[in-house]
Design a protein around this motif. Structure first.
Motif, PDB file in Angstrom:
ATOM      1  N   UNK A  63     -19.883  61.853 -20.907  1.00 51.36           N
ATOM      2  CA  UNK A  63     -19.426  60.476 -20.913  1.00 51.36           C
ATOM      3  C   UNK A  63     -19.789  59.760 -19.611  1.00 51.36           C
ATOM      4  N   UNK A  64     -19.380  60.296 -18.497  1.00 49.65           N
ATOM      5  CA  UNK A  64     -19.680  59.688 -17.202  1.00 49.65           C
ATOM      6  C   UNK A  64     -19.433  60.739 -16.136  1.00 49.65           C
ATOM      7  N   UNK A  65     -19.979  60.498 -14.958  1.00 45.74           N
ATOM      8  CA  UNK A  65     -19.768  61.429 -13.846  1.00 45.74           C
ATOM      9  C   UNK A  65     -18.326  61.367 -13.373  1.00 45.74           C
ATOM     10  N   UNK A  66     -17.817  62.485 -12.837  1.00 44.91           N
ATOM     11  CA  UNK A  66     -16.459  62.510 -12.267  1.00 44.91           C
ATOM     12  C   UNK A  66     -16.482  61.928 -10.882  1.00 44.91           C
ATOM     13  N   UNK A  67     -15.446  61.275 -10.414  1.00 49.54           N
ATOM     14  CA  UNK A  67     -14.371  60.780 -11.269  1.00 49.54           C
ATOM     15  C   UNK A  67     -14.849  59.604 -12.106  1.00 49.54           C
ATOM     16  N   UNK A  68     -14.245  59.469 -13.231  1.00 45.02           N
ATOM     17  CA  UNK A  68     -14.593  58.384 -14.138  1.00 45.02           C
ATOM     18  C   UNK A  68     -14.196  57.040 -13.517  1.00 45.02           C
ATOM     19  N   UNK A  69     -12.995  57.001 -12.959  1.00 48.86           N
ATOM     20  CA  UNK A  69     -12.501  55.808 -12.257  1.00 48.86           C
ATOM     21  C   UNK A  69     -11.813  56.256 -10.983  1.00 48.86           C
TER      22      UNK A  69
ATOM     23  N   UNK B   9       1.075  50.115   2.624  1.00 49.31           N
ATOM     24  CA  UNK B   9       1.257  50.625   1.265  1.00 49.31           C
ATOM     25  C   UNK B   9      -0.099  50.648   0.579  1.00 49.31           C
ATOM     26  N   UNK B  10      -0.496  51.823   0.110  1.00 50.48           N
ATOM     27  CA  UNK B  10      -1.747  51.997  -0.620  1.00 50.48           C
ATOM     28  C   UNK B  10      -1.404  52.287  -2.078  1.00 50.48           C
ATOM     29  N   UNK B  11      -2.068  51.584  -2.970  1.00 54.29           N
ATOM     30  CA  UNK B  11      -1.949  51.856  -4.407  1.00 54.29           C
ATOM     31  C   UNK B  11      -3.291  52.441  -4.828  1.00 54.29           C
ATOM     32  N   UNK B  12      -3.249  53.592  -5.470  1.00 52.49           N
ATOM     33  CA  UNK B  12      -4.457  54.335  -5.786  1.00 52.49           C
ATOM     34  C   UNK B  12      -4.437  54.745  -7.253  1.00 52.49           C
ATOM     35  N   UNK B  13      -5.608  54.728  -7.868  1.00 54.95           N
ATOM     36  CA  UNK B  13      -5.765  55.230  -9.225  1.00 54.95           C
ATOM     37  C   UNK B  13      -7.000  56.102  -9.277  1.00 54.95           C
ATOM     38  N   UNK B  14      -6.851  57.253  -9.942  1.00 57.63           N
ATOM     39  CA  UNK B  14      -7.988  58.150 -10.126  1.00 57.63           C
ATOM     40  C   UNK B  14      -7.920  58.765 -11.515  1.00 57.63           C
ATOM     41  N   UNK B  15      -9.043  58.666 -12.223  1.00 56.38           N
ATOM     42  CA  UNK B  15      -9.185  59.353 -13.504  1.00 56.38           C
ATOM     43  C   UNK B  15     -10.419  60.231 -13.386  1.00 56.38           C
ATOM     44  N   UNK B  16     -10.196  61.538 -13.440  1.00 57.75           N
ATOM     45  CA  UNK B  16     -11.317  62.470 -13.391  1.00 57.75           C
ATOM     46  C   UNK B  16     -11.942  62.584 -14.765  1.00 57.75           C
TER      47      UNK B  16
END
Length: 176
Positions: free
Chosen positions: A1-7, A121-128
Motif C-alpha cells: 500500500x505505502x511505505x511505513x509509516x503510512x502517516x 505541548x506537542x500533538x503527534x499522530x503516527x500510523x505505521x
C-alpha cells in the motif's frame, strides 16, 4: 500500500499553564469535543479513566467536504481507542482499536515539556501499518488515487493537529 509509516505528523504550541494542568485537560478525552475537529467527545467504556489499558469510545462527525472525492466515513460514527501511555505531566497516548478490539498501529499522542512558566505541548499522530479503515478506503482505488488519498489525508491530519492545539491552548488559558 505505502511505505511505513503510512502517516506521521506533529504540531506544537506553547501553553501558559503548568504541565500538570495541561495534562489534566488533554488526558480527559470526554472533553475532546471542546477542541477536536471531528471528535465530539465520548465516554470511558473500560478501565480506570485515563490510565493505561482504559478504553474510550469517541463520538465523531466528519463533514461532507473532507477529502470529498474519497470513500471515507461521513456524518456520525464512533471509534474505540485504548490508552497506551499515561505519564502525568509528560505524555498521553492512545491507539485506535479495530472491530475486534485489538489495538492498531495508529497512535495519537500528546507530549508535554516544561517551558518557563508554561508548557510546550506537542500533538503527534503516527500510523505505521494501514488500519482496518484505511484498508477499506483504498481497496477500490488505483495507484494514482491511492497516492492522492495518502497525500490529501496526510495534509488533513496535519491541519487537524495544528487546529486542535490552538483550541486546546484557548480552552486552558481561558480557564486559567
Amino acid at each position: 500500500m505505502a511505505d511505513n509509516p503510512l502517516f506521521e505528523s506533529r504540531a506544537e504550541v506553547r501553553v501558559n499553564a503548568s504541565p500538570a494542568r495541561v495534562y489534566a485537560v488533554v488526558s480527559d478525552l470526554p472533553r475532546s469535543g471542546e477542541w477536536s475537529s471531528e471528535c465530539l467527545g465520548g465516554r470511558w467504556v473500560a478501565g480506570a479513566p485515563g490510565t493505561v489499558g482504559a478504553v474510550f469510545r469517541g463520538d465523531n462527525r466528519r463533514a461532507e467536504d473532507v477529502v470529498a472525492w474519497a470513500p471515507v466515513v461521513r456524518g456520525d460514527w464512533s471509534t474505540e481507542a485504548e490508552v497506551v501511555a499515561a505519564e502525568p505531566g509528560r505524555a498521553f497516548r492512545w491507539a485506535m482499536r479495530d472491530s475486534t478490539g485489538a489495538a492498531q498501529d495508529s497512535v495519537w499522542a500528546f507530549e508535554l515539556a516544561p517551558d518557563g512558566e508554561g508548557t510546550t505541548l506537542v500533538h503527534h499522530f503516527r500510523m505505521g501499518r494501514p488500519t482496518e479503515g484505511i484498508r477499506k478506503i483504498v481497496s477500490g482505488l488505483d495507484d494514482t488515487a491511492r497516492a492522492r488519498f495518502f497525500a490529501e489525508w496526510g495534509e488533513k491530519v496535519a491541519g487537524d493537529l495544528a487546529d486542535t492545539l490552538q483550541r486546546i491552548r484557548l480552552v486552558i488559558e481561558k480557564d486559567a
